[in-house]
Design a protein around this motif. Sequence first.
Motif, short mmCIF file in Angstrom:
data_model
loop_
_atom_site.label_atom_id
_atom_site.label_comp_id
_atom_site.label_asym_id
_atom_site.label_seq_id
_atom_site.Cartn_x
_atom_site.Cartn_y
_atom_site.Cartn_z
N GLU A 1 2.76 -16.95 4.65
CA GLU A 1 4.13 -16.57 4.35
C GLU A 1 5.10 -17.59 4.93
OE1 GLU A 1 5.40 -12.55 5.00
OE2 GLU A 1 3.33 -11.83 4.84
N ARG A 2 6.17 -17.85 4.21
CA ARG A 2 7.11 -18.89 4.64
C ARG A 2 7.84 -18.51 5.92
NH1 ARG A 2 12.57 -18.12 3.04
NH2 ARG A 2 12.82 -16.24 1.81
N LYS A 3 8.03 -17.22 6.17
CA LYS A 3 8.75 -16.81 7.39
C LYS A 3 7.94 -17.09 8.65
CE LYS A 3 7.22 -12.01 7.34
NZ LYS A 3 7.59 -10.64 7.21
N ASN A 4 6.63 -17.34 8.50
CA ASN A 4 5.78 -17.64 9.65
C ASN A 4 5.67 -19.13 9.92
OD1 ASN A 4 5.26 -14.91 9.90
ND2 ASN A 4 3.42 -14.99 8.65
N SER B 1 7.47 -22.67 10.98
CA SER B 1 8.66 -23.27 11.58
C SER B 1 8.41 -24.77 11.75
CB SER B 1 8.99 -22.62 12.92
OG SER B 1 7.95 -22.82 13.83
N LYS C 1 -1.43 -19.42 16.92
CA LYS C 1 -0.51 -20.38 16.31
C LYS C 1 -1.29 -21.66 16.03
CE LYS C 1 3.52 -18.70 18.80
NZ LYS C 1 4.51 -19.00 19.81
N LYS D 1 2.68 -19.51 12.59
CA LYS D 1 2.31 -18.36 13.42
C LYS D 1 1.54 -17.37 12.55
CE LYS D 1 4.28 -14.97 16.53
NZ LYS D 1 5.50 -14.36 17.06
N ASN E 1 12.19 -27.82 3.80
CA ASN E 1 12.19 -26.60 4.60
C ASN E 1 10.85 -25.88 4.50
OD1 ASN E 1 12.31 -25.45 2.07
ND2 ASN E 1 14.49 -25.01 2.18
N ASN E 2 10.76 -24.73 5.14
CA ASN E 2 9.50 -24.00 5.20
C ASN E 2 9.03 -23.49 3.84
OD1 ASN E 2 11.47 -22.07 5.01
ND2 ASN E 2 10.78 -20.86 6.75
N ILE E 3 9.93 -23.30 2.90
CA ILE E 3 9.54 -22.84 1.56
C ILE E 3 8.67 -23.90 0.88
CG2 ILE E 3 10.40 -22.22 -0.73
CD1 ILE E 3 12.94 -21.17 0.68
N ALA F 1 5.24 -23.97 2.50
CA ALA F 1 4.44 -22.82 2.06
C ALA F 1 3.89 -23.05 0.66
CB ALA F 1 5.27 -21.55 2.12
#
Length: 148
Positions: free
Chosen positions: A110-113, A115, A138, A132, A94-96, A99
Amino acid sequence: MEVILKEDVPNLGHKNDIVTVRPGYGRNYLIPKGIAILATESAKKVLAENKKQQAHKEEKIRNEALELAKKLEGTKVTIGAKTSSTGKIFGSVNNIQIAEALTEKGFSVERKNISIVDDSVKEVGNYKAEIKLHKDVKVEIDFEVVSE
């Protein structure tokens, strides 16, 4: 009556817009609720100065994001995962994990950015992730999932 909006108001305008409203609506609703202020000459000058400073800050942030995007463009990340003998991953990537791998390479994202372009990563192989950095910037990076 002209007012300066302090926040977005549906069907009226966005934050920092100068709009014309009926006097009762402005005096009895917008101004007392703190949604707007009266558009006097001094308030208009303050608004213009704030917009100018905000545009300068926004441009600086955007330029920093573009520089980071150029550095990230050719980057390939390798992520290790526990797998079965057939190459299936126990769990998924996953994105974690992406990151963390980017942080090890010296990039602070940041992991929330992040995808993942494909729906889910459940097998060993090469994949793409989109990062992003700014609303206009992007960048896509490649990452490889390998068996540990």
